[in-house]
Design a protein around this motif. Structure first.
Motif, PDB file in Angstrom:
ATOM      1  N   TYR A  99     -17.257  -4.023 -27.585  1.00 35.77           N
ATOM      2  CA  TYR A  99     -16.746  -5.402 -27.543  1.00 35.77           C
ATOM      3  C   TYR A  99     -15.220  -5.358 -27.575  1.00 35.77           C
ATOM      4  O   TYR A  99     -14.639  -4.801 -28.502  1.00 35.77           O
ATOM      5  N   VAL A 100     -14.603  -5.933 -26.556  1.00 33.56           N
ATOM      6  CA  VAL A 100     -13.142  -5.958 -26.481  1.00 33.56           C
ATOM      7  C   VAL A 100     -12.670  -7.413 -26.411  1.00 33.56           C
ATOM      8  O   VAL A 100     -13.190  -8.199 -25.616  1.00 33.56           O
ATOM      9  N   ALA A 127     -10.077 -18.742 -29.979  1.00 37.68           N
ATOM     10  CA  ALA A 127     -11.110 -18.903 -28.946  1.00 37.68           C
ATOM     11  C   ALA A 127     -11.820 -17.579 -28.686  1.00 37.68           C
ATOM     12  O   ALA A 127     -13.043 -17.527 -28.517  1.00 37.68           O
ATOM     13  N   LYS A 128     -11.051 -16.497 -28.679  1.00 37.42           N
ATOM     14  CA  LYS A 128     -11.648 -15.168 -28.428  1.00 37.42           C
ATOM     15  C   LYS A 128     -12.540 -14.730 -29.585  1.00 37.42           C
ATOM     16  O   LYS A 128     -13.622 -14.169 -29.370  1.00 37.42           O
ATOM     17  N   VAL A 129     -12.102 -15.001 -30.811  1.00 40.12           N
ATOM     18  CA  VAL A 129     -12.913 -14.650 -31.987  1.00 40.12           C
ATOM     19  C   VAL A 129     -14.246 -15.398 -31.932  1.00 40.12           C
ATOM     20  O   VAL A 129     -15.308 -14.804 -32.179  1.00 40.12           O
ATOM     21  N   ALA A 130     -14.212 -16.667 -31.557  1.00 42.49           N
ATOM     22  CA  ALA A 130     -15.440 -17.460 -31.463  1.00 42.49           C
ATOM     23  C   ALA A 130     -16.372 -16.889 -30.394  1.00 42.49           C
ATOM     24  O   ALA A 130     -17.593 -16.804 -30.583  1.00 42.49           O
ATOM     25  N   GLU A 131     -15.788 -16.471 -29.285  1.00 39.81           N
ATOM     26  CA  GLU A 131     -16.553 -15.893 -28.171  1.00 39.81           C
ATOM     27  C   GLU A 131     -17.205 -14.565 -28.594  1.00 39.81           C
ATOM     28  O   GLU A 131     -18.389 -14.330 -28.355  1.00 39.81           O
ATOM     29  N   LEU A 132     -16.424 -13.703 -29.231  1.00 39.65           N
ATOM     30  CA  LEU A 132     -16.952 -12.413 -29.698  1.00 39.65           C
ATOM     31  C   LEU A 132     -18.057 -12.634 -30.733  1.00 39.65           C
ATOM     32  O   LEU A 132     -19.099 -11.969 -30.711  1.00 39.65           O
ATOM     33  N   ALA A 133     -17.834 -13.585 -31.636  1.00 37.92           N
ATOM     34  CA  ALA A 133     -18.812 -13.856 -32.693  1.00 37.92           C
ATOM     35  C   ALA A 133     -20.134 -14.329 -32.092  1.00 37.92           C
ATOM     36  O   ALA A 133     -21.208 -13.924 -32.538  1.00 37.92           O
TER      37      ALA A 133
END
Ligand code: IMP
Ligand code: MG
Length: 181
Positions: A144-145, A19-25
């Motif tokens: 970006y964290v 979920a975090k990877v999708a958000e960062l992307a």
């Protein structure tokens, strides 16, 4: 997935990481719209994050990697960083995004930023999956964290202890007695 004996507990599950990877992307896709950034992953720890992140990024980009020496099988940073493998692309005039697994003291990133800034990229930003802010010894700014985490030694999703546990699909906290002798 078997539970390694040396792990105390899971800190971030596969679902939380995805979920975090999708958000960062999504954030990166907006911020780099119309550009073709060069993503430079810092080996070895960032390779899992990097492969998930680029596959979530529906845009043109260049993939590159750099390797620097860091902890050398210990859990305490020496503050000394050595360039082991340079990136392959000419980054002058390019939009560069450093992709790192974790920022602890910040020594590693500070050194990499210095090297890359000298090559006059159009922009230079940092994307870090994990951040241990309480451990910072430098002033390097992270753009970006993924997650701020407590001061505990974590493994999995690319992160190792003495080269082990990089292949765990989640992030776990190592038992203290596994590394404190
Ligand atoms: P720094 O130079 O102190 O910021 O350390 C950054 C590097 O140390 C990262 O790229 C990791 O390779 C390693 N590192 C720092 N904390 C951890 C941890 O909790 N688990 C595994 N590796 C870590
Ligand atoms: Mg490491």
């Amino acid at each position: 997935m078997a539970w390694p004996e040396a792990l105390d507990r899971v800190l971030l599950t596969q679902a939380q990481l995805a979920a975090k990877v999708a958000e960062l992307a999504e954030q990166l896709r907006q911020d780099y719209a119309g550009k073709t950034p060069v993503l430079i992953g810092i080996l070895t720890g960032s390779f899992v994050f990097m492969t998930d992140l680029i596959r979530a990024l529906a845009m043109d980009l260049t993939v590159d990697f750099m390797a620097v020496s860091s902890y050398e099988d210990a859990t305490v940073s020496s503050g000394k960083v050595r360039l082991l493998k340079d990136c392959s692309h000419d980054i002058s005039g390019r939009h560069v995004l450093i992709v790192e697994d974790i920022i602890d003291t910040g020594h590693t990133l500070e050194h990499i930023v210095q090297i890359l800034r000298n090559r006059k990229p159009a922009s230079l930003r940092i994307c870090c999956l994990l951040d241990k802010p309480s451990r910072r010894r430098t002033e390097v700014a992270i753009d970006y964290v993924g997650f701020e985490i407590p001061d505990e030694f974590v493994v999995g999703y690319g992160l190792d202890f003495a080269e082990k546990y990089r292949n765990l699909p989640y992030v776990g906290i190592l038992k203290e007695d596994a590394y404190k002798k």
